[in-house]
Design a protein around this motif. Structure first.
Motif, PDB file in Angstrom:
ATOM      1  N   GLU A  67       0.653  -1.347  -0.269  1.00  0.00           N
ATOM      2  CA  GLU A  67      -0.066   0.126   0.203  1.00  0.00           C
ATOM      3  C   GLU A  67       1.159   0.766   0.124  1.00  0.00           C
ATOM      4  OE1 GLU A  67       0.198  -1.162   4.302  1.00  0.00           O
ATOM      5  OE2 GLU A  67      -0.177  -2.334   2.391  1.00  0.00           O
ATOM      6  N   GLU A  68       1.931   1.161   0.383  1.00  0.00           N
ATOM      7  CA  GLU A  68       3.394   2.327   0.971  1.00  0.00           C
ATOM      8  C   GLU A  68       3.325   2.730  -1.188  1.00  0.00           C
ATOM      9  OE1 GLU A  68       4.759   2.716   4.794  1.00  0.00           O
ATOM     10  OE2 GLU A  68       5.492   1.093   3.571  1.00  0.00           O
ATOM     11  N   LEU A  69       4.023   1.467  -1.653  1.00  0.00           N
ATOM     12  CA  LEU A  69       4.446   1.716  -2.487  1.00  0.00           C
ATOM     13  C   LEU A  69       3.559   2.224  -3.940  1.00  0.00           C
ATOM     14  CD1 LEU A  69       5.489  -2.286  -3.446  1.00  0.00           C
ATOM     15  CD2 LEU A  69       7.158   0.459  -3.564  1.00  0.00           C
ATOM     16  N   VAL A  70       2.030   1.905  -4.071  1.00  0.00           N
ATOM     17  CA  VAL A  70       1.249   3.005  -4.666  1.00  0.00           C
ATOM     18  C   VAL A  70       0.816   4.095  -4.010  1.00  0.00           C
ATOM     19  CG1 VAL A  70      -1.703   2.586  -4.527  1.00  0.00           C
ATOM     20  CG2 VAL A  70       0.207   0.202  -4.654  1.00  0.00           C
ATOM     21  N   GLU A  71       0.894   4.358  -2.820  1.00  0.00           N
ATOM     22  CA  GLU A  71       1.027   5.684  -1.998  1.00  0.00           C
ATOM     23  C   GLU A  71       2.123   6.850  -2.514  1.00  0.00           C
ATOM     24  OE1 GLU A  71      -0.852   9.815  -0.914  1.00  0.00           O
ATOM     25  OE2 GLU A  71      -1.738   7.797  -1.281  1.00  0.00           O
ATOM     26  N   LEU A  72       3.380   5.967  -2.743  1.00  0.00           N
ATOM     27  CA  LEU A  72       4.060   6.407  -3.163  1.00  0.00           C
ATOM     28  C   LEU A  72       4.162   6.788  -4.562  1.00  0.00           C
ATOM     29  CD1 LEU A  72       7.179   7.930  -2.608  1.00  0.00           C
ATOM     30  CD2 LEU A  72       8.458   5.461  -2.859  1.00  0.00           C
ATOM     31  N   HIS A  73       3.477   5.958  -5.351  1.00  0.00           N
ATOM     32  CA  HIS A  73       3.508   6.383  -7.102  1.00  0.00           C
ATOM     33  C   HIS A  73       2.734   7.397  -7.118  1.00  0.00           C
ATOM     34  CE1 HIS A  73       2.468   6.026 -11.360  1.00  0.00           C
ATOM     35  NE2 HIS A  73       3.942   5.376 -11.128  1.00  0.00           N
ATOM     36  N   ARG A  74       1.539   7.094  -6.466  1.00  0.00           N
ATOM     37  CA  ARG A  74       0.287   8.472  -6.874  1.00  0.00           C
ATOM     38  C   ARG A  74       1.104   9.801  -7.020  1.00  0.00           C
ATOM     39  NH1 ARG A  74      -3.345  11.383  -3.721  1.00  0.00           N
ATOM     40  NH2 ARG A  74      -2.680  10.876  -1.978  1.00  0.00           N
ATOM     41  N   ARG A  75       1.366   9.909  -4.940  1.00  0.00           N
ATOM     42  CA  ARG A  75       1.940  11.238  -4.768  1.00  0.00           C
ATOM     43  C   ARG A  75       3.141  11.521  -5.903  1.00  0.00           C
ATOM     44  NH1 ARG A  75       3.087  11.559   1.691  1.00  0.00           N
ATOM     45  NH2 ARG A  75       1.034  10.446   2.287  1.00  0.00           N
ATOM     46  N   TRP A  76       3.872  11.018  -6.605  1.00  0.00           N
ATOM     47  CA  TRP A  76       5.081  11.085  -7.248  1.00  0.00           C
ATOM     48  C   TRP A  76       4.286  11.242  -8.705  1.00  0.00           C
ATOM     49  CZ3 TRP A  76       5.634   8.502 -12.593  1.00  0.00           C
ATOM     50  CH2 TRP A  76       6.601   9.626 -13.538  1.00  0.00           C
ATOM     51  N   VAL A  77       3.512  10.799  -9.033  1.00  0.00           N
ATOM     52  CA  VAL A  77       2.931  11.168 -10.728  1.00  0.00           C
ATOM     53  C   VAL A  77       2.414  12.967 -10.252  1.00  0.00           C
ATOM     54  CG1 VAL A  77       0.707  10.917 -11.852  1.00  0.00           C
ATOM     55  CG2 VAL A  77       1.868   8.807 -10.931  1.00  0.00           C
ATOM     56  N   LEU A  78       1.331  12.894  -8.925  1.00  0.00           N
ATOM     57  CA  LEU A  78       1.305  14.448  -8.788  1.00  0.00           C
ATOM     58  C   LEU A  78       2.180  15.693  -8.586  1.00  0.00           C
ATOM     59  CD1 LEU A  78      -1.763  13.887  -6.035  1.00  0.00           C
ATOM     60  CD2 LEU A  78      -2.019  13.739  -8.287  1.00  0.00           C
ATOM     61  N   ALA A  79       3.337  15.063  -7.893  1.00  0.00           N
ATOM     62  CA  ALA A  79       4.447  16.095  -8.154  1.00  0.00           C
ATOM     63  C   ALA A  79       5.254  16.284  -9.435  1.00  0.00           C
ATOM     64  CB  ALA A  79       5.498  15.279  -7.269  1.00  0.00           C
ATOM     65  N   ASP A  80       5.421  14.903 -10.155  1.00  0.00           N
ATOM     66  CA  ASP A  80       5.632  15.108 -11.453  1.00  0.00           C
ATOM     67  C   ASP A  80       5.062  16.101 -12.953  1.00  0.00           C
ATOM     68  OD1 ASP A  80       8.166  14.298 -13.795  1.00  0.00           O
ATOM     69  OD2 ASP A  80       5.767  12.867 -14.637  1.00  0.00           O
ATOM     70  N   ALA A  81       3.531  15.899 -12.442  1.00  0.00           N
ATOM     71  CA  ALA A  81       2.668  16.473 -13.199  1.00  0.00           C
ATOM     72  C   ALA A  81       3.171  18.363 -12.611  1.00  0.00           C
ATOM     73  CB  ALA A  81       1.415  16.165 -13.173  1.00  0.00           C
ATOM     74  N   VAL A  82       2.926  18.289 -11.591  1.00  0.00           N
ATOM     75  CA  VAL A  82       3.282  20.146 -11.549  1.00  0.00           C
ATOM     76  C   VAL A  82       4.062  20.361 -11.633  1.00  0.00           C
ATOM     77  CG1 VAL A  82       3.598  21.262  -9.498  1.00  0.00           C
ATOM     78  CG2 VAL A  82       2.057  20.023  -8.973  1.00  0.00           C
ATOM     79  N   ARG A  83       5.812  19.466 -11.598  1.00  0.00           N
ATOM     80  CA  ARG A  83       6.803  19.645 -11.980  1.00  0.00           C
ATOM     81  C   ARG A  83       6.548  19.836 -13.465  1.00  0.00           C
ATOM     82  NH1 ARG A  83      11.072  17.059 -14.316  1.00  0.00           N
ATOM     83  NH2 ARG A  83       9.904  14.750 -14.412  1.00  0.00           N
TER      84      ARG A  83
END
Length: 445
Positions: A67-83
């Motif tokens: 579940e942490e791997l899924v949450e980490l990927h979710r947060r990376w997607v959002l941060a990468d989109a903003v970047r």
């Protein structure tokens, strides 16, 4: 989501995993093949990795739970989109900069070698007047403008010719595994409803070295009018009326031990196994095909705050042939342990079946799922095959309010390609060795 919030949330989870592991920055950086300062920047929120592969390896080294791997990927997607949005905004040039000759265009033209200026037909810069001492800067600015205009026209013409000459698309071999590029045509009309007919994508460039490729029979890929790229940024999805985007990573690895590729080359001509983030470039360089199974990672995200229901994923077969009679190369180094946890949202499909369909892995839920811009989903697909060489793609069905449609998900306009490897000569690359050797012949200390 504000830039600082997305990046900070992503970095906070990275730090939590790092601190919990008890490993130092130096130890982790060495195992991840990156500098300690780079890892510091990721964990402090000063930078967001452009590729997810090192993030996932870091999480696994730190024993992250599924579940942490899924949450980490979710947060990376959002941060990468903003970047990505920030980078696009920074690339724009204001009218004042363009007019004054002090913007990015000027810097680019000043860096152009003399040969480029001559080929663009630009006149040479005039020297300063010997009597009046006039400053030649205005003349240089006019010259730079002419050079830049000539280069731009030539580039546009070349780009059009290239696009017409390669309708099926191709791999650019930049090693990002498709992570920041459109993955195929979204099979939806501008109104967001499903098209009347669904034509399979072309396999014109499925493998440049394959004598059995069906490229000559299928012709160029066809994109429905008004469609949007499946991996397009949020703004493009909104303009087309499609409220969801899909990013496919066809060269993701569940673990190096499970990943193999077939290549129509002798072992003496093969480069050493790559890291996961270099897999796309390695595959392109060798004309390789996923062997035995293909591990596909799909990131599905809404383009706005409204909820989009992902109703299902359907496997479509574009072609089946006898398995490739090529050599089989293992990506794992002998004697190196491989680990991997069970992912959530994990599915499997047998491409040997007459009608392949996705089934959830044990303990995983089945469709439908819900996504939005702030709540993406990540799906992990394992496609296995032993008796055929298969071209295949996916159709993702979505609905939002009174709108619905279907996205075609493929490998940048080409089908995914996976071939059986039964009975093929297999090779491995020993640690410290200088070449590939037959699998099983390496002596472990």
């Amino acid at each position: 989501m504000p830039e600082h919030t997305a990046a900070a949330d992503f970095a906070a989870l990275l730090r939590e995993l790092k601190d919990r592991s008890g490993l130092s920055y130096g130890v982790l950086a060495k195992r991840l093949h990156m500098s300690t300062s780079t890892l510091h920047r990721y964990c402090n929120g000063d930078a967001v990795p452009a590729d997810y592969a090192p993030v996932e390896r870091l999480a696994r080294l730190c024993k992250a739970r599924p579940e942490e791997l899924v949450e980490l990927h979710r947060r990376w997607v959002l941060a990468d989109a903003v970047r990505g949005r920030k980078g696009a905004a920074a690339a724009e040039t204001s009218p004042e900069e363009a007019g004054s000759g002090t913007g990015p265009g000027q810097a680019a033209s000043e860096a152009a070698p003399p040969a480029e200026a001559a080929s663009a037909g630009a006149p040479p810069a005039a020297p300063a007047d010997a009597d009046t001492g006039a400053d030649p800067a205005p003349t240089r600015r006019r010259t730079r403008t002419a050079v830049l205009a000539g280069i731009a026209v030539a580039a546009v013409a070349a780009g059009v010719a290239f696009a017409v000459g390669l309708p099926g698309g191709g791999s650019d071999g930049d090693g990002d595994g498709g992570r920041h590029r459109p993955v195929g045509a979204a099979g939806v009309t501008a109104e967001g409803t499903a098209p009347a007919s669904s034509s399979p994508p072309s396999s014109a460039a499925a493998s440049p070295s394959s004598p059995s490729s069906p490229a000559k029979d299928k012709g160029p890929a066809r994109t429905p009018a008004g469609s949007a790229p499946a991996g397009a940024p949020s703004g493009e999805g909104q303009k087309s009326g499609v409220p969801v985007t899909v990013r496919a990573e066809p060269y993701a690895w569940e673990s190096p031990c499970s990943q193999r590729y077939l290549a129509d080359k002798p072992a003496s001509e093969m480069k050493p196994p790559p890291l996961e983030e270099g897999a796309a470039a390695w595959v392109a360089a060798h004309g390789a095909v996923s062997s035995g199974q293909q591990y596909l990672r799909l990131t599905v995200q809404g383009t706005g705050p409204e909820t989009v229901v992902v109703d299902g994923l359907t496997v479509r077969v574009a072609g089946k042939r006898a398995p490739l009679a090529w050599n089989d190369y293992a990506m794992a180094y002998p004697g190196v342990g491989c680990g991997g946890g069970v992912q959530t949202r994990a599915f499997a499909v047998s491409l040997d079946s007459a009608r392949p369909s996705l089934t959830p892995e044990p303990g995983n839920e089945d469709f439908p799922f819900k996504v939005s811009e702030s709540d993406p989903e990540v799906y992990y697909l394992t496609a296995s095959v032993s008796a055929y060489d298969v071209d295949w793609y996916l159709e993702l069905k979505w609905s939002s309010g009174d709108r619905s449609g279907t996205l075609t998900v493929d490998d940048e306009g080409r089908p995914f390609r996976t071939s059986g490897n039964k009975g093929r000569p297999a090779y491995e690359f020993p640690i410290g060795g200088d070449g590939w050797v037959p699998e099983g012949t390496t002596k472990l200390e």
